[in-house]
Structure formats: C-alpha cells, structure tokens
Design a protein around this motif. Structure first.
Motif, PDB file in Angstrom:
ATOM      1  N   ASP A  62      -0.886 -19.160  61.276  1.00 55.54           N
ATOM      2  CA  ASP A  62      -0.264 -18.889  59.975  1.00 55.54           C
ATOM      3  C   ASP A  62       0.578 -20.072  59.486  1.00 55.54           C
ATOM      4  O   ASP A  62       1.699 -19.900  59.002  1.00 55.54           O
ATOM      5  CB  ASP A  62       0.605 -17.623  60.048  1.00 55.54           C
ATOM      6  CG  ASP A  62      -0.181 -16.405  60.487  1.00 55.54           C
ATOM      7  OD1 ASP A  62      -1.333 -16.255  60.042  1.00 55.54           O
ATOM      8  OD2 ASP A  62       0.354 -15.613  61.280  1.00 55.54           O
ATOM      9  N   ASN A  63       0.025 -21.279  59.619  1.00 48.07           N
ATOM     10  CA  ASN A  63       0.770 -22.463  59.198  1.00 48.07           C
ATOM     11  C   ASN A  63       0.082 -23.183  58.035  1.00 48.07           C
ATOM     12  O   ASN A  63       0.167 -24.397  57.901  1.00 48.07           O
ATOM     13  CB  ASN A  63       0.961 -23.428  60.372  1.00 48.07           C
ATOM     14  CG  ASN A  63      -0.343 -23.972  60.916  1.00 48.07           C
ATOM     15  OD1 ASN A  63      -1.425 -23.621  60.440  1.00 48.07           O
ATOM     16  ND2 ASN A  63      -0.250 -24.829  61.924  1.00 48.07           N
ATOM     17  N   LYS A  64      -0.594 -22.424  57.187  1.00 49.40           N
ATOM     18  CA  LYS A  64      -1.267 -23.012  56.032  1.00 49.40           C
ATOM     19  C   LYS A  64      -0.410 -22.878  54.773  1.00 49.40           C
ATOM     20  O   LYS A  64       0.421 -21.982  54.668  1.00 49.40           O
ATOM     21  CB  LYS A  64      -2.616 -22.325  55.802  1.00 49.40           C
ATOM     22  CG  LYS A  64      -3.592 -22.470  56.955  1.00 49.40           C
ATOM     23  CD  LYS A  64      -4.902 -21.733  56.660  1.00 49.40           C
ATOM     24  CE  LYS A  64      -5.872 -21.872  57.830  1.00 49.40           C
ATOM     25  NZ  LYS A  64      -7.156 -21.157  57.580  1.00 49.40           N
ATOM     26  N   ASN A  65      -0.630 -23.791  53.831  1.00 52.94           N
ATOM     27  CA  ASN A  65       0.028 -23.753  52.517  1.00 52.94           C
ATOM     28  C   ASN A  65       1.545 -23.699  52.633  1.00 52.94           C
ATOM     29  O   ASN A  65       2.218 -22.951  51.921  1.00 52.94           O
ATOM     30  CB  ASN A  65      -0.486 -22.557  51.706  1.00 52.94           C
ATOM     31  CG  ASN A  65      -1.986 -22.594  51.512  1.00 52.94           C
ATOM     32  OD1 ASN A  65      -2.552 -23.636  51.213  1.00 52.94           O
ATOM     33  ND2 ASN A  65      -2.633 -21.452  51.712  1.00 52.94           N
ATOM     34  N   LEU A  66       2.073 -24.506  53.539  1.00 52.41           N
ATOM     35  CA  LEU A  66       3.521 -24.574  53.720  1.00 52.41           C
ATOM     36  C   LEU A  66       4.124 -25.617  52.781  1.00 52.41           C
ATOM     37  O   LEU A  66       3.414 -26.430  52.184  1.00 52.41           O
ATOM     38  CB  LEU A  66       3.849 -24.912  55.175  1.00 52.41           C
ATOM     39  CG  LEU A  66       3.399 -23.885  56.224  1.00 52.41           C
ATOM     40  CD1 LEU A  66       3.730 -24.364  57.625  1.00 52.41           C
ATOM     41  CD2 LEU A  66       4.041 -22.522  55.968  1.00 52.41           C
ATOM     42  N   PHE A  67       5.441 -25.590  52.684  1.00 55.29           N
ATOM     43  CA  PHE A  67       6.133 -26.536  51.814  1.00 55.29           C
ATOM     44  C   PHE A  67       6.255 -27.868  52.552  1.00 55.29           C
ATOM     45  O   PHE A  67       7.136 -28.055  53.388  1.00 55.29           O
ATOM     46  CB  PHE A  67       7.516 -26.012  51.420  1.00 55.29           C
ATOM     47  CG  PHE A  67       8.101 -26.747  50.253  1.00 55.29           C
ATOM     48  CD1 PHE A  67       7.844 -26.331  48.954  1.00 55.29           C
ATOM     49  CD2 PHE A  67       8.870 -27.881  50.436  1.00 55.29           C
ATOM     50  CE1 PHE A  67       8.363 -27.019  47.865  1.00 55.29           C
ATOM     51  CE2 PHE A  67       9.388 -28.583  49.360  1.00 55.29           C
ATOM     52  CZ  PHE A  67       9.134 -28.153  48.059  1.00 55.29           C
ATOM     53  N   THR A  68       5.356 -28.789  52.241  1.00 49.21           N
ATOM     54  CA  THR A  68       5.296 -30.066  52.938  1.00 49.21           C
ATOM     55  C   THR A  68       5.548 -31.222  51.975  1.00 49.21           C
ATOM     56  O   THR A  68       5.415 -31.090  50.755  1.00 49.21           O
ATOM     57  CB  THR A  68       3.924 -30.297  53.590  1.00 49.21           C
ATOM     58  OG1 THR A  68       2.934 -30.403  52.550  1.00 49.21           O
ATOM     59  CG2 THR A  68       3.563 -29.164  54.532  1.00 49.21           C
ATOM     60  N   LEU A  69       5.867 -32.352  52.561  1.00 53.24           N
ATOM     61  CA  LEU A  69       6.043 -33.572  51.780  1.00 53.24           C
ATOM     62  C   LEU A  69       4.735 -33.935  51.074  1.00 53.24           C
ATOM     63  O   LEU A  69       4.736 -34.386  49.927  1.00 53.24           O
ATOM     64  CB  LEU A  69       6.490 -34.709  52.709  1.00 53.24           C
ATOM     65  CG  LEU A  69       6.902 -36.027  52.057  1.00 53.24           C
ATOM     66  CD1 LEU A  69       8.054 -35.822  51.089  1.00 53.24           C
ATOM     67  CD2 LEU A  69       7.279 -37.049  53.133  1.00 53.24           C
ATOM     68  N   GLY A  70       3.616 -33.728  51.762  1.00 52.87           N
ATOM     69  CA  GLY A  70       2.324 -34.010  51.154  1.00 52.87           C
ATOM     70  C   GLY A  70       2.065 -33.168  49.923  1.00 52.87           C
ATOM     71  O   GLY A  70       1.530 -33.656  48.918  1.00 52.87           O
ATOM     72  N   ASN A  71       2.448 -31.897  49.985  1.00 49.30           N
ATOM     73  CA  ASN A  71       2.254 -31.015  48.831  1.00 49.30           C
ATOM     74  C   ASN A  71       3.134 -31.421  47.652  1.00 49.30           C
ATOM     75  O   ASN A  71       2.720 -31.333  46.490  1.00 49.30           O
ATOM     76  CB  ASN A  71       2.539 -29.566  49.224  1.00 49.30           C
ATOM     77  CG  ASN A  71       1.294 -28.830  49.695  1.00 49.30           C
ATOM     78  OD1 ASN A  71       0.200 -29.068  49.180  1.00 49.30           O
ATOM     79  ND2 ASN A  71       1.446 -27.952  50.667  1.00 49.30           N
ATOM     80  N   VAL A  72       4.366 -31.872  47.951  1.00 50.36           N
ATOM     81  CA  VAL A  72       5.247 -32.314  46.864  1.00 50.36           C
ATOM     82  C   VAL A  72       4.661 -33.543  46.174  1.00 50.36           C
ATOM     83  O   VAL A  72       4.606 -33.622  44.943  1.00 50.36           O
ATOM     84  CB  VAL A  72       6.665 -32.610  47.391  1.00 50.36           C
ATOM     85  CG1 VAL A  72       7.527 -33.211  46.276  1.00 50.36           C
ATOM     86  CG2 VAL A  72       7.322 -31.347  47.919  1.00 50.36           C
ATOM     87  N   PHE A  73       4.206 -34.512  46.966  1.00 50.92           N
ATOM     88  CA  PHE A  73       3.588 -35.706  46.373  1.00 50.92           C
ATOM     89  C   PHE A  73       2.337 -35.335  45.575  1.00 50.92           C
ATOM     90  O   PHE A  73       2.094 -35.869  44.494  1.00 50.92           O
ATOM     91  CB  PHE A  73       3.243 -36.728  47.458  1.00 50.92           C
ATOM     92  CG  PHE A  73       4.349 -37.694  47.747  1.00 50.92           C
ATOM     93  CD1 PHE A  73       4.668 -38.694  46.836  1.00 50.92           C
ATOM     94  CD2 PHE A  73       5.072 -37.623  48.925  1.00 50.92           C
ATOM     95  CE1 PHE A  73       5.693 -39.597  47.089  1.00 50.92           C
ATOM     96  CE2 PHE A  73       6.094 -38.520  49.189  1.00 50.92           C
ATOM     97  CZ  PHE A  73       6.411 -39.512  48.262  1.00 50.92           C
ATOM     98  N   ARG A  74       1.549 -34.438  46.121  1.00 48.65           N
ATOM     99  CA  ARG A  74       0.333 -34.032  45.418  1.00 48.65           C
ATOM    100  C   ARG A  74       0.683 -33.380  44.080  1.00 48.65           C
ATOM    101  O   ARG A  74      -0.018 -33.567  43.080  1.00 48.65           O
ATOM    102  CB  ARG A  74      -0.475 -33.075  46.296  1.00 48.65           C
ATOM    103  CG  ARG A  74      -1.757 -32.604  45.650  1.00 48.65           C
ATOM    104  CD  ARG A  74      -2.704 -31.999  46.653  1.00 48.65           C
ATOM    105  NE  ARG A  74      -3.313 -33.019  47.491  1.00 48.65           N
ATOM    106  CZ  ARG A  74      -4.359 -32.812  48.276  1.00 48.65           C
ATOM    107  NH1 ARG A  74      -4.918 -31.621  48.327  1.00 48.65           N
ATOM    108  NH2 ARG A  74      -4.845 -33.789  49.008  1.00 48.65           N
TER     109      ARG A  74
END
Length: 644
Positions: free
Chosen positions: A352-364
């Motif tokens: 259950d570690n998908k779609n977490l708030f990551t640095l990669g997601n912020v940049f994307r």
C-alpha cells in the motif's frame, strides 16, 4: 556419580542425540561470541559484571535457539520405531543429521562474523531482508570473499568433527525405548520451544548502556528468528503515544516555521513562496554509503574525495546534515517522501505504498519529468515498484547495452556507466523541452568494492577507501561532462549520501554514524559557502523546492532549512526499531518497549550520556514519529491529484 558418568548416561538415552546437538550449538555459539568479543575489544565496556552478563545471558539465548533447532530431531527420535532405531540405517541417518547440523552451525558462525564486521550487530531484519534478494546477496558474498575455499574448509572441518563424535552420535542406537516413555520425554522437549516463543523476550539482553554488551549477550540464530517474525513494528503497539489530536497539534505547531498555512489534520499545509518560480533542472545524486568522515572537507587526510572536496569549495556545503537511517531504502524514503522513518521496514518496501506524496509527484505537478535512475536492477529493494508508482519514470541497468558497460558487479554497473546512462536520459528531456528532476542512485561504494582499473591510484577490490575514491572520480567525470551540455547552466546539482558506511557504536544510536555530507552545486546560481544549521535528511526535498521558489500544497514533514529559525533545527536518526530525535544538542530515543529517554550526545565520538527527561522534546519526538505512522497507515499521506 561423576559428571563423566552422568554425561555418558544422558548420551546413551534415546534422546541422547538431543543433548549432544544442544551441547554442540551452545559450544559453537560460545566460540562465536568470544570471537566477536575479541574483534570488538576496543569498543566493549570491560568489567567482570559485563563479562558475566555476556556469558550467562548469552547461554540463555543459546538454549532458547537450541529449543527450536532440535524440534525435527525430537520428532524423529519420538516416532521412529524402536527396532528400526537400532539398525544401521538409523545410525546413517543420525550421521547425516549431525553432519548437516554441524555444517550449519559452523557456516552460521562464519556468516555471523562477516555480518558483525559489516554492521557490528547480531542478525536483525536486514539479514532476513537479504533472503529476498538471494541473487544480489550471494553474488556479493562470492565477489567479496573466497567462498569456494571457505566452503571447502568448512566441509572438511565438519567431517572431522563428526568423525571425532561418531561414537557419541550412535551410542543411543544400541538401546530400545518404549513408545509411551518416549512420548513423555518428547512432549516435554516440544513444550520448551512453545514456552520460549511466548514467554522469552529478545529485549532481556538489553541491560547495558554499552551496545556491544547487549549484542554479544544475544544469539544470532535466535535474533534471526525474531526478526523474521517481527520485521515490521506497529507504532501504537510498541511505542509511547499521545492522543492523536495532541500529536497533530504539536506537529502542526512545529511546521508553522515554514511560513505555511494549515489545511487539515496532520502535515497538510500550503507553502507560499512569493515571486517568480525558478524553473531550474534538478539532479539529485544519492551516493551509496558516503559518510561525512570520508571527505577531506570534514578532516579526512587520505585524499580519497578530491572531486567532492573541490565541489564543496565551489558550491554550498551542508556541514551539519544527518541521515534518517542505516540502509539505502531509508535514504530513498527520506529523499522521496520527506517523512521521518517509521519503525520496522522502510515504506519503500511496504504494501500500500502507491500514489504517495513524493518529491517526484510535486515536480511532476509542476510540469517536470521526474526520473529515478539506478545502476543496478531496480527490482532490488522494491525500487522499481515504489518509484514507478509514485511519480517517477524509472531507468535501471537494463536500459544499458552490454557494449556500454565498462564494468559491473553483482550490485550494478560501475558508477561512470550509471552517469553515462543518466546523461543520455537527461539529454532526452532537454530535447523534448521538458525541465527535469532526476534522482540518481550510485552503487560502487559497496562491498565487494570493485570498479574498473586504471581510474584511480587504488587497485580494485582492496577496500572501502578505493570504492569511495572511485565514486568520487565518477562524480567528477559526470560533472565535467555535464558542463558540456546545453542544459548545465540552468541545472541545480545536489550530491548527498543515502546513509553512512557504518552504524556501529558503543551506544544504540551513535550520532556520528549518521553524519553525512551534502553539496548544492550550480555555478552562477549558488555562491560558495557553508550551511551549518542542523539539517535532517527529510528536509532536503522541501529545501530544494524552496530554493526554486515553488508554491505548492505540502504534506512533507521536512522543512525548507533556508527559511527555518534556529529554534526549529532538528534531525531524525533511527535503526529499524530505535527512533531518535536530535534537537537543542540533545537526543531523545524512543524504543519499542514504550520507553523514551533523553541523552546528551557527543557529536564527534557518538557516545551519549543519559540526562533527565525533557518532556517537551519527548513529546515532539512522539508527535513526529506517531503522526508519520498514523498518516501512512490511514492512507492520509497520498498525493491528491486535484492539487496539481
């Protein structure tokens, strides 16, 4: 009756082999313990009381381990028919059993010595974790040690021991025992491991302030079994807690230092940075096992990091940065999720570690192409799965042709080949008019410490120093080649370690073993200098975003250290079960027995002296770690696509 006569009578009994197997396990475990004690003599707290603790408590855990190890033998001796037991076949089976047992015990003893050399602890969840990745681990062992020679020697030694014990092994086969009598003994013996499982705690060995005393008091096989069943720890069950609203309020109060506004419970808040966004490319190089102590900048005199020392003078050196944990997955977790380490396994490897708030997601969300580039095969440590499901495009060793690889070992390609791959991928983004964020994970600074010959003045396979210098060489080569690229002038390079090379110390959390370097390098943008405020590894992401002047909705626990007040400086360090919180030159340690202690650490030696409890700091530590576990377990640390 003399001891010799009593021993002889025990061995002649139907269950005599159980006694002999237990004696062998305890004897080999004792020799292993003495060997590790001699190896760690300089760090051991020598006293008669500590020696007694190590020997007596160690014997207790040896017997606990033996109670599990003898289960198959007990069942065999119980159920094998009496007449058949006196046959030649039974003697052969016993010889085979004892050969396997002795070989296993000796092999385990040697393995424990190697594990101790690397980590200075008995087996823990790291050893269990390695079983999942047998290709890499076995390959690493084969490339690091003369494994064929070692195995041959162990087999010869085992055969010799079994031959010397041949009469003792078979002496019980000359007597018959009724099934009813065997049943009574077998039931008693089989109840022992059941009692051990439910009533014996692995914590009983932790009764000294010296970590080496505690570790030597244990038994590696018993610790391995415990770690196998307990490699994830539920925070609320094992650690001190606060009412969830109190923990949330404390954490939200601490995070106001970010000039941020709260939006809901937990860490959710809006980061407002006025002005124009600085849309630079970002290359984050996560360097395997790069302790601060390796750099000349921090006082090392071996000249093994000339490139990094030069970059440290040309860029901004963070001189007071601490890693979250002791393994690569902890570093990856801290750099991508910017969250304090939760006890047990890293989130990178959890379900259950998908779609977490990551640095990669912020940049994307800002229109960047977010990449994770790794020199090995990304299935290791679940890296491909984690990063590809959390906002990153993953590129690993499989993207390289054989002709492009100058050198590789079991962990991956040489760092220079990794950087060649990285340049190729970054060129693609530039040609597609996409700003990029790339997190690059190196592998060469890892046992077996091998790399291409002719690059540096230290031969391959000679030790850690050579691997450090080769990685330093590869980073310098990468920067020089990047300077020739059209995107270089608008790129921020961050070079940081994932963790230190060693986490061993006299205390549970030696702070000096978490001290890592970081360099912000971008000629024309960042002036040379030093940033000396206390910085946590989880602060790196928010600090990068702050430097780029990005406004965004955040769930990060980390803070922009360029904007934090002196009173907001803190750092997080941990093992898989001990959780540390550094603030105001004090160290709070939360342990899985619902204990919290305050220490005065020595940041140079790593030693620590216990101090009266600082309840305010303890509550801050609890709030951070409890909320990190709470938000992840309740699905509240996800990346909300509506906020893009």
């Amino acid at each position: 009756m003399s001891i010799k006569e009593k021993t002889s009578k025990l061995l002649e009994n139907r269950f005599g082999p159980v006694f002999l197997a237990t004696l062998l396990l305890c004897s080999i475990s004792l020799l292993t313990r003495i060997t590790l004690l001699i190896y760690s003599a300089a760090s051991f707290d020598w006293s008669v009381l500590n020696l007694i603790k190590v020997l007596l408590i160690g014997l207790f855990y040896d017997l606990a381990a033996a109670s599990f190890a003898i289960i198959p033998l007990v069942i065999y001796l119980w159920l094998f028919p009496a007449k058949a037991y006196t046959s030649k076949t039974s003697r052969v089976l016993l010889f085979i059993y004892f050969f396997v047992v002795v070989l296993t015990l000796i092999f385990n003893a040697v393995s424990e010595c190697f594990f101790w050399e690397e980590f200075s602890v008995r087996y823990n969840f790291i050893a269990v974790d390695y079983l999942v990745y047998t290709t890499e681990v076995i390959g690493n062992i084969r490339q690091s040690y003369p494994i064929n020679t070692i195995l041959t020697a162990l087999i010869i030694l085992t055969a010799g021991i079994v031959y010397l014990l041949r009469k003792l092994i078979t002496v019980s086969t000359y007597q018959q025992t009724r099934f009813s009598k065997r049943t009574k003994t077998a039931v008693i013996l089989l109840c022992v491991p059941i009692f051990t499982y439910f009533c014996v705690s692995h914590k009983w060995k932790n009764n000294s302030s010296n970590q080496y005393v505690n570790e030597l008091s244990g038994n590696g096989m018993y610790e391995f079994g415990y770690a196998f069943w307990h490699n994830q720890l539920d925070y609320d069950t094992f650690y001190k807690t606060l009412p969830i609203k109190s923990a949330a309020n404390i954490l939200q109060h601490l995070l106001q230092a970010d000039s941020a506004s709260r939006t809901d419970i937990g860490t959710s808040r809006t980061i407002n940075n006025g002005g124009t966004e600085n849309r630079m490319n970002v290359v984050l190089i996560s360097v395997e096992s790069l302790s601060a102590e390796f750099l000349g900048t921090f006082g090392n005199t071996q000249n093994i990091t000339p490139q990094l020392d030069s970059l440290a003078k040309e860029g901004l050196l963070f001189s007071n940065l601490y890693a979250s944990g002791t393994r690569t997955v902890r570093g990856l977790e801290a750099l991508s999720l910017c969250i304090p380490p939760t006890p047990g396994q890293s989130i990178v490897k959890r379900p259950d570690n998908k779609n977490l708030f990551t640095l990669g997601n912020v940049f994307r969300s800002k229109g960047y192409n977010s990449r994770f580039i790794y020199g090995g095969y990304g299935y290791f440590d679940n890296m491909n799965e984690f990063f590809s499901n959390n906002g990153y495009e993953v590129t690993d060793r499989s993207a390289l042709q054989d002709s492009e690889i100058h050198y590789s070992n079991i962990w991956g390609v040489a760092d220079e080949d990794l950087f060649t791959l990285s340049l190729r991928e970054l060129d693609k983004d530039y040609k597609n008019n996409k700003p990029f964020f790339a997190q690059i994970m190196t592998v060469s600074n890892h046992r077996p410490y091998t790399y291409p010959e002719g690059r540096i003045d230290i031969p391959s396979h000679t030790g850690r120093e050579g691997a450090v210098k080769y990685t330093d060489y590869a980073i310098g080569k990468f920067i020089r080649e990047a300077k020739q690229k059209p995107w270089f002038a608008n790129t921020l390079f961050i070079i940081v370690a994932d963790h230190c090379a060693s986490s061993a110390g006299k205390v549970e959390l030696p702070v000096d073993k978490y001290h890592i370097p970081m360099i912000f390098y971008s000629p024309g943008h960042i002036a040379p200098g030093k940033f000396e405020k206390l910085t946590a590894q989880i602060d790196i992401g928010p600090t990068i975003l702050g430097y780029l002047n990005f406004s965004y909705d955040s769930k990060f626990f980390g803070q922009d250290v360029f904007k934090m007040k002196d009173s907001d400086e803190r750092a997080f360090i941990s093992t898989y079960q001990s959780l540390g919180y550094i603030k105001n030159k004090q160290l709070v340690v939360l342990d899985p027995n619902k204990k919290a202690n305050t220490y005065q650490p020595d940041f140079k030696t790593g030693n620590a002296e216990k101090r009266p409890a600082d309840q305010k700091l303890i509550n801050e530590a609890i709030a951070n770690y409890q909320m990190a576990s709470y938000l992840y377990q309740n699905g509240l640390y996800g990346f909300d696509v509506k906020r893009k």
